[in-house]
Design a protein around this motif. Sequence first.
Motif, PDB file in Angstrom:
ATOM      1  N   GLU A  90     -68.420 -13.158 -32.900  1.00 12.62           N
ATOM      2  CA  GLU A  90     -69.617 -13.861 -33.330  1.00 12.62           C
ATOM      3  C   GLU A  90     -69.441 -14.431 -34.742  1.00 12.62           C
ATOM      4  OE1 GLU A  90     -72.798 -11.109 -32.692  1.00 12.62           O
ATOM      5  OE2 GLU A  90     -74.278 -12.681 -32.945  1.00 12.62           O
TER       6      GLU A  90
ATOM      7  N   THR B 174     -79.149  -2.700 -35.115  1.00 13.45           N
ATOM      8  CA  THR B 174     -78.620  -4.028 -34.772  1.00 13.45           C
ATOM      9  C   THR B 174     -77.435  -3.955 -33.833  1.00 13.45           C
ATOM     10  OG1 THR B 174     -77.506  -3.905 -36.889  1.00 13.45           O
ATOM     11  CG2 THR B 174     -79.395  -5.347 -36.780  1.00 13.45           C
ATOM     12  N   GLN B 175     -76.771  -2.755 -33.795  1.00 11.06           N
ATOM     13  CA  GLN B 175     -75.619  -2.661 -32.896  1.00 11.06           C
ATOM     14  C   GLN B 175     -76.014  -2.923 -31.447  1.00 11.06           C
ATOM     15  OE1 GLN B 175     -76.909  -0.174 -34.615  1.00 11.06           O
ATOM     16  NE2 GLN B 175     -76.918   1.768 -33.509  1.00 11.06           N
ATOM     17  N   TYR B 176     -77.256  -2.534 -31.024  1.00  6.42           N
ATOM     18  CA  TYR B 176     -77.695  -2.812 -29.646  1.00  6.42           C
ATOM     19  C   TYR B 176     -77.683  -4.303 -29.401  1.00  6.42           C
ATOM     20  CZ  TYR B 176     -79.734   1.897 -29.994  1.00  6.42           C
ATOM     21  OH  TYR B 176     -79.942   3.215 -30.194  1.00  6.42           O
TER      22      TYR B 176
ATOM     23  N   ARG C 144     -76.034  -6.619 -30.996  1.00  6.66           N
ATOM     24  CA  ARG C 144     -74.681  -7.190 -30.953  1.00  6.66           C
ATOM     25  C   ARG C 144     -74.076  -7.002 -29.554  1.00  6.66           C
ATOM     26  NH1 ARG C 144     -75.289 -10.119 -35.367  1.00  6.66           N
ATOM     27  NH2 ARG C 144     -75.399  -8.925 -37.284  1.00  6.66           N
ATOM     28  N   VAL C 145     -74.242  -5.790 -29.060  1.00 11.11           N
ATOM     29  CA  VAL C 145     -73.643  -5.492 -27.765  1.00 11.11           C
ATOM     30  C   VAL C 145     -74.308  -6.306 -26.654  1.00 11.11           C
ATOM     31  CG1 VAL C 145     -73.304  -3.701 -26.020  1.00 11.11           C
ATOM     32  CG2 VAL C 145     -72.867  -3.206 -28.443  1.00 11.11           C
ATOM     33  N   TYR C 146     -75.640  -6.310 -26.634  1.00  6.95           N
ATOM     34  CA  TYR C 146     -76.348  -6.975 -25.530  1.00  6.95           C
ATOM     35  C   TYR C 146     -76.243  -8.481 -25.605  1.00  6.95           C
ATOM     36  CZ  TYR C 146     -78.064  -2.735 -23.506  1.00  6.95           C
ATOM     37  OH  TYR C 146     -78.126  -1.546 -22.855  1.00  6.95           O
ATOM     38  N   VAL C 147     -76.271  -9.019 -26.815  1.00  5.96           N
ATOM     39  CA  VAL C 147     -76.092 -10.468 -26.932  1.00  5.96           C
ATOM     40  C   VAL C 147     -74.712 -10.838 -26.429  1.00  5.96           C
ATOM     41  CG1 VAL C 147     -75.819 -12.365 -28.572  1.00  5.96           C
ATOM     42  CG2 VAL C 147     -77.776 -10.828 -28.774  1.00  5.96           C
ATOM     43  N   GLY C 148     -73.715  -9.985 -26.775  1.00  4.48           N
ATOM     44  CA  GLY C 148     -72.353 -10.214 -26.286  1.00  4.48           C
ATOM     45  C   GLY C 148     -72.312 -10.228 -24.776  1.00  4.48           C
TER      46      GLY C 148
ATOM     47  N   TRP D 271     -73.569  -3.607 -38.025  1.00 10.27           N
ATOM     48  CA  TRP D 271     -72.510  -3.598 -37.020  1.00 10.27           C
ATOM     49  C   TRP D 271     -72.294  -5.016 -36.567  1.00 10.27           C
ATOM     50  CZ3 TRP D 271     -69.553   0.433 -36.593  1.00 10.27           C
ATOM     51  CH2 TRP D 271     -70.039   1.684 -36.978  1.00 10.27           C
TER      52      TRP D 271
ATOM     53  N   LEU E 118     -67.055  -2.623 -32.574  1.00 11.03           N
ATOM     54  CA  LEU E 118     -67.893  -3.275 -33.590  1.00 11.03           C
ATOM     55  C   LEU E 118     -67.292  -3.010 -34.972  1.00 11.03           C
ATOM     56  CD1 LEU E 118     -71.474  -2.320 -32.326  1.00 11.03           C
ATOM     57  CD2 LEU E 118     -70.293  -4.509 -32.073  1.00 11.03           C
TER      58      LEU E 118
ATOM     59  N   GLN F  46     -70.081  -8.076 -34.313  1.00 11.36           N
ATOM     60  CA  GLN F  46     -69.124  -8.524 -33.303  1.00 11.36           C
ATOM     61  C   GLN F  46     -68.242  -9.554 -33.986  1.00 11.36           C
ATOM     62  OE1 GLN F  46     -68.645  -7.662 -30.200  1.00 11.36           O
ATOM     63  NE2 GLN F  46     -70.540  -7.418 -29.035  1.00 11.36           N
TER      64      GLN F  46
END
Lengths: 902, 231
Positions: A746, B193-195, B197-201, A741, A774, A743
């Motif tokens: 990024e 990894t989606q967690y 991506r979201v949290y780093v964002g 997934w 995503l 961003q």
Amino acid sequence: MTDQRSDPGRELRPSPDALLEEAAQEGRGRLKVFLGAAPGVGKTYAMLEAARRRKAEGADVVIGLVETHGRQETAALLEGLEVLPRLGIAYQGHVLEEFDLDAALARRPALLVVDELAHTNAEGARHRKRYMDVEELLKAGIDVYTTLNIQHLESLNDVVARITRVRVRETLPDRVLEGANEVELVDLTPEDLLKRLAEGKVYMPHLAAHALENFFRPGNLSALRELALRRVAERVDDQMVGYMRSHAIEGPWPAGERLLVCVGNDPLAPVMVRAGRRLADQLKAPWVALYVERASTAPQRHAEEALALAERLEARTARLVGNDLPGEILHYARRNNITQIVVGRPQPGWHRMFVGRALADALVERAEGIAIHIVTPPRPERPPGRPALPALPHWSAALTAVLGIGAVVLLGMWIPDLRALPNVGMLFLAVVLVNAVQHGLAAALVSALLAFVAYNFFYTEPYFTLSVAHWHDVLALVVFLVVAATTGSLAGRVRDQMAAARARMAALQTLYDFARRLGKAKTPDELLHAVVLQAHRLSGRPAMILLPEQGELVIRYAWPPEDEIEAADKGAANWAFNNIEPAGAHTETLPSARWHFRPMRSGGPKSGSGDAVGVFGVLGAGGPLASDLVQTLDAMLDQAAVAVERIAFASKAAQAEAMAETERFRAALLSSISHDLRTPLTSILGSVTALRRDPTQFDAAARAELLATIEEEAERLDRFVANLLDITRLEAGTVTPKRDWLQVAEVVDTAARRVAKRMAGKRLVRRIRHDLPLLRGDFVLLETILVNLLDNAIKHAVNADLIEVEARAADGTFSISVTDNGDGVPPDMLPRLFDKFFRIQREDRTVAGTGLGLSICKGLAEAMGGTIAAESPAVGGRGMRFTLRFPVEQQPAPLEMSEARA
Amino acid sequence: MTAAATRLLVVDDEPQIRRFLKTSLGVHGYDVIEADSGAAALRMATTARPDMMILDLGLPDQDGAEIIKRIREWSKIPIVVLSARGEEAAKVAALDQGADDYVTKPFGMNELLARLRAALRHRLQEQGAEPVLKLGPLQVDLARRLVTRDGQEVKLSPREYDLLRQLVIHAGKVLTHQHLLREVWGPAHTHDTQYLRVYVGQLRHKLEADPTHPQFITTEPGVGYRLRLDE
């Protein structure tokens, strides 16, 4: 002579004969024949060359007669050789030049060269044919070199005529060629021969232009060539056998039998042919299928088919026309050294039996020294559609006959006026006719006989006896019987013809059904499927088609579905494929197999005569296939074979196309590597050597400049190598994207960082919403795509100062676009932008890309399940935009999202 | 040999790379020793007792991750691996086995020196970690669980704080996705990894001036994240 079989053929002679033959050869001249498949292959040339060699070896060589037909090369070979003057013979006011036999005999050279062995001499010469002249020369102990075209051989005359549709009039008995000491085949491929023909190097006398055209067709030439090759091969075999015999070497050799199979125009014909083949196989004998045509116009379907079958079974075929059947057959047999004759006794029915027996008996009576085999067909072999004419009257037939005649008798009893012959006769005739139409000839005859007896018994004086008082009654009765028989047989024939027509209709219906299915089949595969289904329907048995794949026959279709066959069946299928003949159950080859296999012959003139493209199989259980079914099947298989060939051609074409594509790719790759690797290397090497050579000559600024060059060029080299790796991976199909997934912001950021150093004064603007979903994909691959798109804009957007990256998601689609505000590209270039190694030629040629970047973008985007599109102009009539589109996938459940928002 | 010089073991099978590293690192005060194979590396790691190690992952005789594993059985010396682009999986494997950082070939000298310094500093930190990290306008006080930007407190959720804490503890060092997921969400979520991506964002939105162009938390494509220290 130890051999008891009196045999006119020379092959049968046992070893004492062979020795005698050798002895007879002594003191005789040796004959060498230069054999060609067609005029123009270069026989005369080869012969003269051989003669010159003999001359060079010191032999006394004289040219008896050679036709150069004005060919320079041939004429040149005559130089330095002694040439006999020709003999002038006056014929119908012309003077014809002929070979001078007497002069040759008087000159008595060691070797005489005489062209055209099959030549017919002008009237007035000593012999009618030139080969007779040659015989005399040989007897006189003179060696002879001569030439011959295969079509002049008598035994091949019919075959040649049928192949070429040109009847060759000058023929030569086979024994002359067989008696030659040496035969040299002068071979030329049909292609080369046609080339020579086109160059006017072929001379063919006695033939009109259109006949010439007919004769020199590639198919004909191939067939003639095969005939010639085969004949020479047989000869080699014969010579070996002869050698083995005269040297008392034991071993299997052809028994020397020659078999003749008489084929009639009746349903028994194919049976005869197969019986002949079996016998010929057992005897290891060559065989001939002979059809004697009577001068009639009746269609000869059976005979034609049987002869075609015989040819497929490797028989020689011949046709004669004549009315004295046994006479013609025996004449042909004697002329061709036939040792055994197979003749059929067609039907067990009485009138046919008569004819059949007559022929068989006549042959047995008159064939001295020739064995006669008589074949009678097995009863169930009688094919449908042609019921035996005198079918035994059925129960119902007898019943209607008796009832009908009885009714007439009663009627006559009741109405005395009817008793006069003309009246009651009409009634009886009606009964006979009805029976004839209903039940055939036999029933008609039985009814007629019954009517005759009834009339005699009831209505002629003396009444109620079978004796007749008045002679005119006798006459009337006889006439009545004849009329009954004739009308009955006519009606019966009509009935039979109707039955035959019905059978034909049924067969036609089947073919029509099949044709309709074929019409529906859009691909060759569907067609094969239709063939198998139809074969299954027709035969009521499991059927399959096997095609070769990577050198092995595999089941392509089977109904009912089947994916394996036993080893024995596989063997039979392979045999049928390799030998192009039926094999397996109900054949002579591997009959223990469960399946019966028939080869699918490739059609069309291109594939030549004798390639199987696949094998059709049908389960053998339930007896052999009916012959009409076999015919229908074979017709279908021909269609299927064409389809299979089409498949093969298509896949070959696709393969060739793929290979050509790979080849083009490689070539482009090599040229790209040599150019795009060398350019940066040249800058680097140049800068470094300059710095090392004169370290003190450069001031700080110059040194910094050179070092910057090195760094930039090395980085460029690195990017190029990375691109090469990417494109090679894409080509090899080894790109397997991860499904992480992502961003998008990024990914865009990392890509932007990588190009940041080489923006060349262009500004990068990102428009990325922070609430984008995503994206499912591979981070590194998407980054590579974006870096390449950015690089492309940086390098190739002329007059641009702004590059914009935008990402949005709407209607289930992610779109990420890279837009510049440069001059854009001409619209006709757009479709080619993503081609590998495509570069836009610009006049100044300042920035030359590698032509890889955009094709990598396309390949990677597609590998990730997305698309890429290019448009120009993009905004306000300017610029260029690339848009990546990916599907928005179902988002993962965001764990503790509420907690995260706290 | 001076006591101050850091002894650095360079393991690479290409002599040109060893030569260039020895020369340029020597200028920066490293005492460079060389090994041309995995076996030689393992041997010299015990006999020569280097202070840190540069290891090429493409050695012909042994798998790089395997060498790291063997060394980690008894030594904590910082290890920086060298590997090519497109070999993210190998990098991740090496990092998971205990390598401290990686440099992608081809690399510039600045980048390599930065990685070496970060790795070395990190080892020193472990012995007595500073409780407060200052990074430009950003300040993270691990003892007080306090994050401020330009003196203003930044409110973080517990997960966001845990994530930031991991990055701060290992500041300057790359952290793999798996490492972060394991430390923050637990071993059951190492593939989600989606967690991340979201949290780093979210972290970037709260900490960075321009979240689409982050300066502190940087992305290491295909590998993980790094809290970038000013060099």
